[in-house]
Scaffold this motif. Structure first.
Motif, mmCIF file in Angstrom:
data_model
loop_
_atom_site.group_PDB
_atom_site.id
_atom_site.type_symbol
_atom_site.label_atom_id
_atom_site.label_comp_id
_atom_site.label_asym_id
_atom_site.label_seq_id
_atom_site.Cartn_x
_atom_site.Cartn_y
_atom_site.Cartn_z
ATOM 1 N N ASP A 86 0.857 -1.183 0.000
ATOM 2 C CA ASP A 86 0.000 0.000 0.000
ATOM 3 C C ASP A 86 0.897 1.238 0.000
ATOM 4 O OD1 ASP A 86 -1.727 2.089 0.491
ATOM 5 O OD2 ASP A 86 -2.725 1.161 2.206
ATOM 6 N N PRO A 87 0.925 2.007 -1.113
ATOM 7 C CA PRO A 87 1.837 3.156 -1.174
ATOM 8 C C PRO A 87 1.275 4.413 -0.533
ATOM 9 C CG PRO A 87 0.672 2.950 -3.247
ATOM 10 C CD PRO A 87 0.166 1.828 -2.370
ATOM 11 N N THR A 88 0.056 4.357 -0.006
ATOM 12 C CA THR A 88 -0.567 5.575 0.520
ATOM 13 C C THR A 88 -0.356 5.760 2.014
ATOM 14 O OG1 THR A 88 -2.706 4.506 0.967
ATOM 15 C CG2 THR A 88 -2.335 5.362 -1.263
ATOM 16 N N LEU A 89 0.248 4.758 2.685
ATOM 17 C CA LEU A 89 0.555 4.903 4.098
ATOM 18 C C LEU A 89 1.656 5.940 4.314
ATOM 19 C CD1 LEU A 89 0.728 1.196 5.378
ATOM 20 C CD2 LEU A 89 -1.192 2.785 5.575
ATOM 21 N N HIS A 90 1.862 6.316 5.572
ATOM 22 C CA HIS A 90 3.061 7.068 5.940
ATOM 23 C C HIS A 90 4.192 6.054 6.006
ATOM 24 C CE1 HIS A 90 5.033 10.123 8.932
ATOM 25 N NE2 HIS A 90 5.858 9.714 7.981
ATOM 26 N N TRP A 91 5.022 6.021 4.986
ATOM 27 C CA TRP A 91 6.023 4.957 4.895
ATOM 28 C C TRP A 91 7.300 5.507 4.261
ATOM 29 C CZ3 TRP A 91 7.564 1.630 0.525
ATOM 30 C CH2 TRP A 91 7.159 2.115 -0.712
ATOM 31 N N ALA A 92 8.267 4.633 3.988
ATOM 32 C CA ALA A 92 9.554 5.055 3.438
ATOM 33 C C ALA A 92 9.378 5.863 2.152
ATOM 34 C CB ALA A 92 10.428 3.821 3.183
ATOM 35 N N ASN A 93 8.518 5.410 1.255
ATOM 36 C CA ASN A 93 8.139 6.154 0.049
ATOM 37 C C ASN A 93 9.340 6.595 -0.786
ATOM 38 O OD1 ASN A 93 6.317 7.333 -1.745
ATOM 39 N ND2 ASN A 93 6.400 9.319 -0.706
ATOM 40 N N PRO A 94 10.176 5.666 -1.235
ATOM 41 C CA PRO A 94 11.319 6.074 -2.074
ATOM 42 C C PRO A 94 10.903 6.841 -3.321
ATOM 43 C CG PRO A 94 11.498 3.761 -1.420
ATOM 44 C CD PRO A 94 10.126 4.201 -1.047
ATOM 45 N N ALA A 95 9.724 6.519 -3.885
ATOM 46 C CA ALA A 95 9.281 7.188 -5.105
ATOM 47 C C ALA A 95 9.014 8.673 -4.891
ATOM 48 C CB ALA A 95 8.018 6.515 -5.646
ATOM 49 N N GLY A 96 8.893 9.100 -3.655
ATOM 50 C CA GLY A 96 8.667 10.515 -3.372
ATOM 51 C C GLY A 96 9.898 11.373 -3.514
ATOM 52 N N GLY A 97 11.066 10.750 -3.742
ATOM 53 C CA GLY A 97 12.295 11.521 -3.843
ATOM 54 C C GLY A 97 12.726 12.078 -2.500
ATOM 55 N N ARG A 98 13.770 12.885 -2.526
ATOM 56 C CA ARG A 98 14.298 13.422 -1.270
ATOM 57 C C ARG A 98 13.272 14.297 -0.552
ATOM 58 N NH1 ARG A 98 19.710 13.495 -0.240
ATOM 59 N NH2 ARG A 98 19.533 15.547 0.731
ATOM 60 N N ALA A 99 12.434 14.993 -1.305
ATOM 61 C CA ALA A 99 11.495 15.920 -0.680
ATOM 62 C C ALA A 99 10.360 15.202 0.036
ATOM 63 C CB ALA A 99 10.935 16.871 -1.736
ATOM 64 N N ASP A 100 9.904 14.077 -0.504
ATOM 65 C CA ASP A 100 8.710 13.417 0.034
ATOM 66 C C ASP A 100 8.961 12.000 0.530
ATOM 67 O OD1 ASP A 100 6.864 15.547 -0.312
ATOM 68 O OD2 ASP A 100 6.806 15.130 -2.460
ATOM 69 N N ASP A 121 14.900 9.783 -9.984
ATOM 70 C CA ASP A 121 14.182 10.679 -9.088
ATOM 71 C C ASP A 121 13.800 10.024 -7.764
ATOM 72 O OD1 ASP A 121 12.472 8.960 -10.392
ATOM 73 O OD2 ASP A 121 10.815 10.397 -10.550
ATOM 74 N N TYR A 122 14.186 8.756 -7.539
ATOM 75 C CA TYR A 122 13.892 8.072 -6.281
ATOM 76 C C TYR A 122 14.890 8.483 -5.208
ATOM 77 C CZ TYR A 122 10.365 4.637 -7.810
ATOM 78 O OH TYR A 122 9.228 4.028 -8.238
ATOM 79 N N ALA A 123 14.426 8.521 -3.974
ATOM 80 C CA ALA A 123 15.344 8.630 -2.839
ATOM 81 C C ALA A 123 16.010 7.279 -2.627
ATOM 82 C CB ALA A 123 14.587 9.038 -1.586
ATOM 83 N N VAL A 124 17.319 7.262 -2.475
ATOM 84 C CA VAL A 124 18.033 5.998 -2.301
ATOM 85 C C VAL A 124 18.212 5.643 -0.835
ATOM 86 C CG1 VAL A 124 19.229 6.231 -4.500
ATOM 87 C CG2 VAL A 124 20.298 7.116 -2.408
ATOM 88 N N ALA A 125 17.866 6.566 0.070
ATOM 89 C CA ALA A 125 17.997 6.306 1.508
ATOM 90 C C ALA A 125 17.006 7.186 2.244
ATOM 91 C CB ALA A 125 19.422 6.579 1.989
ATOM 92 N N GLY A 126 16.718 6.779 3.495
ATOM 93 C CA GLY A 126 15.764 7.503 4.307
ATOM 94 C C GLY A 126 16.309 8.813 4.835
#
Length: 655
Positions: free
Chosen positions: A139-153, A204-209
């Motif tokens: 489920d990508p809509t949770l508050h989660w790692a969300n790498p697809a959000g990039g560094r900003a999200d 455009d993915y974030a590679v780390a948290g």
């Protein structure tokens, strides 16, 4: 030093046991959530021997520390009985020993006072070096790692891209050593995750948290070692009592599915104030053991799992009302089979002697109520041997405690002895489970809730008793004298906290939240991202009073500390039973009760406390725990102690 080139090479190699063909789907053939379920009643029981995890091979050992390089990889393993399909899983193993990868992983064997350094590497890539998607619907809509959000999200709520399987990108990982007295940079913070080094990472993915860089810098300052991409190096001082710990993934909003996919292992900490050799049953697995080694100290990782008809892991997708909607988070899951050390319903041949079992409930949401019986399906179960508990999460109890039934919430451990000395050779006994097949609300099986299905999830493991092959030097459990237990000192403050549930007006779903109490004693629910309220000062000892306003039992876990359970009940003054009078890192908080614990915070930095029902943890039932340096102002609810630290003498054995 772990380099980018080495990570790519290791991910592409790794031997036949862990080689993942390029282009594989998550399940190897079809997405597991959509495949037909396997009827657990059709799976033969007790046709496979129990697998005992070996010791994890070290890369180096020197006078200062033991050093490991441990990766998580994807592979196929025989979890179902022989002749049934193999299952695609994830698991840890030593990068220098390709044959070591397994589910569960080999056990890290450590000694009190001797540091262990582990480089944890995310190698969830295929043979071409491309990132693998998750085995399960995310489920990508949770508050989660969300790498697809990039560094900003990153580390925020994500968006659904229209794929009915949910998020299908590279999988973040970060390892938490559960129960360890770890510095903040080695704790496995949920926002310190990292993606694998892969050829096809979207730019455009974030590679780390969002916490990764901070903890990487802190570790470099402390050790002079800089983490390589796709990895994190942690050091464990092992400056605590000998005990049974375990390691598992802890990625923000994805722990439930990462752990369900397989990566977990024991961390067996010995030495220190341990008993002399021969007093307790042994040996346990150790490095460089011969292949035919026999063990009388055996770790048992008990989990529930469901499978598809083609043998793959099955986890509920919780699809929305629209058939093409995204997979949705589910609030809890009880699977249809019992798996012990990576095999469904195995058999262990035991000799007529005493055995030590390190019991660990590694399930996402299932509570266990275990006993040893002669009839696997009779309910109520009729125990025939006592289970002698000698330790809990944080080490030895003050004295051995006999149980007919042992209660284990998710993440809890019980160190136990079972004595087969007087059982005739040829006898078959069973470890059975009378916990519920759904969410646990407390009470007694058969009275307050129906026990697990005696045909499937009510059975765990079969013991087949054989003649002894030699004398048993171990001491009978009723005669054991365990190492002296030193209680924590007086507390400087009390902190009043709450467990809450909130129903969404739109979806009708219920979210569980931690929080504080307001001045009138009502719960104030808080999210992971809300301002930090639990901020003890370094060196402080505190009493936490946790009031559960929900209908469910929640296993509450605090990072960094091993705490004492002072009391529970409606007033929090009911004295814990004998099995809960040692140190704990996970405690069961019962509905409409107050659970009172005492903890000492002696390491500064950013940690967490949370419910260890993994579905709850992943959807906001986790809060920051920040230990401030000396001179900082402790924040959050608190004040002078509101009652006696040692409650009255009424007793309960509830977990």
């Amino acid at each position: 030093m772990v380099t980018r080139r080495r990570l790519l090479a290791a991910g592409a190699a790794g031997g036949a046991a862990v080689l993942v063909p390029a282009g594989w789907t998550a399940s190897g053939r079809a997405f597991a959530a959509a495949a037909a379920p396997l009827d657990a009643g059709d799976i033969p029981k007790y046709v496979t021997p129990l697998r005992i995890p070996p010791a994890m091979p070290a890369v180096t050992t020197d006078p200062e520390r033991d050093t490991y390089e441990i990766a998580v990889r994807q592979f196929r393993q025989q979890i179902l009985p022989p002749s049934w399909p193999r299952t695609t899983v994830w698991g840890y193993g030593s990068t220098a020993h390709p044959g070591s990868f397994g589910y569960p992983a080999p056990s890290i064997v450590a000694r009190v006072g001797r540091p262990v350094r582990v480089t944890w590497i995310n190698q969830l890539v295929d043979s071409r070096g491309d990132a693998l998607p998750h085995l399960l619907p995310v489920d990508p809509t949770l508050h989660w790692a969300n790498p697809a959000g990039g560094r900003a999200d990153r580390d925020r709520h994500g968006d659904w891209d229209g794929d009915p399987r949910g998020y299908r990108g590279p999988v973040p990982q970060v390892v938490h050593l559960h129960g360890a007295h770890s510095t903040q940079e080695s704790d496995g913070h949920s926002e310190a995750w990292y993606l694998p080094v892969a050829r096809d990472l979207p730019p455009d993915y974030a590679v780390a948290g969002s916490a990764y860089r901070e903890f990487r810098s802190r570790f470099a300052e402390r050790s002079g070692l800089r983490w390589a991409p796709g990895s994190a190096t942690f050091e464990y001082a092992n400056d605590q009592r000998p005990c049974t710990l375990w390691y598992h993934d802890h990625t923000l909003g994805l722990t439930r599915e990462n752990v369900y996919a397989g990566p977990a292992g024991f961390y067996l900490l010995g030495g220190g104030d341990d008993l002399p050799g021969g007093v307790l049953p042994g040996p346990a697995p150790a490095r460089d053991d011969p292949p035919d080694a026999r063990y009388h100290d055996i770790p048992l990782l008990i989990q529930d799992r469901s499978f598809t008809a083609d043998g793959e892991l099955r986890y509920p997708s919780g699809y929305a009302a629209h058939p093409d909607g995204p997979p949705m988070w589910v609030s809890g899951y009880s699977a249809s089979t019992m798996v012990v050390n990576g095999r469904t319903w195995p058999t262990l041949t035991v000799r007529r002697r005493r055995y030590r079992f390190r019991l660990l409930n590694g399930s996402n949401s299932r509570f266990l109520l275990l006993s040893v019986v002669a009839n696997a399906t009779a309910r109520p179960a009729r125990p025939v041997l006592p289970v002698w508990q000698i330790g809990s999460d944080g080490g030895f109890l003050p004295e051995p405690a006999p149980h007919e039934r042992v209660a284990l919430g998710p993440a809890q451990r019980v160190d136990a002895i079972v004595d087969f000395t007087d059982v005739p050779a040829g006898t078959e006994l069973y470890l059975v489970n009378e916990g519920p097949d759904g969410m646990y609300t407390g009470g007694r099986p058969g009275v307050d809730f129906p026990p697990a299905d005696p045909r499937t999830t009510g059975q765990v493991l079969r013991f087949v008793v054989a003649d002894a092959t030699g004398p048993d030097p171990s001491v009978p459990p009723e005669q054991l004298r365990l190492p002296a237990y030193e209680p924590l000192g007086p507390a400087q403050r009390v902190r009043r906290l709450s467990l809450n549930e909130r129903r969404s007006a739109g979806s009708g779903s219920t979210t569980m939240l931690l929080g504080v109490l307001d001045d009138s004693g009502r719960g104030v629910p808080l999210h992971w991202s809300d301002p930090v309220t639990e901020q003890p000062t370094l060196g402080a000892t505190e009493v936490w009073e946790m009031r559960n306003f929900t209908r469910h039992v929640h296993p509450i876990h605090l990072h960094q500390v091993q705490f004492e359970l002072l009391g529970r009940g409606h007033s929090g003054q009911v004295r814990p039973g004998p099995g809960n009078r040692g140190r704990l890192d996970t405690v069961l908080a019962y509905p409409w009760e107050v659970t009172r614990i005492k903890a000492h915070f002696d390491l500064p930095g950013r940690y967490a406390w949370h419910c260890h029902l993994l579905e709850h943890e992943d959807n906001e039932m986790m809060r920051p725990l920040n230990v401030l340096p000396h001179g900082g102002a402790a924040t959050g609810d608190g004040g002078a102690l509101g009652g006696p630290e040692e409650p009255p003498t009424a007793s309960t054995d509830a977990g």
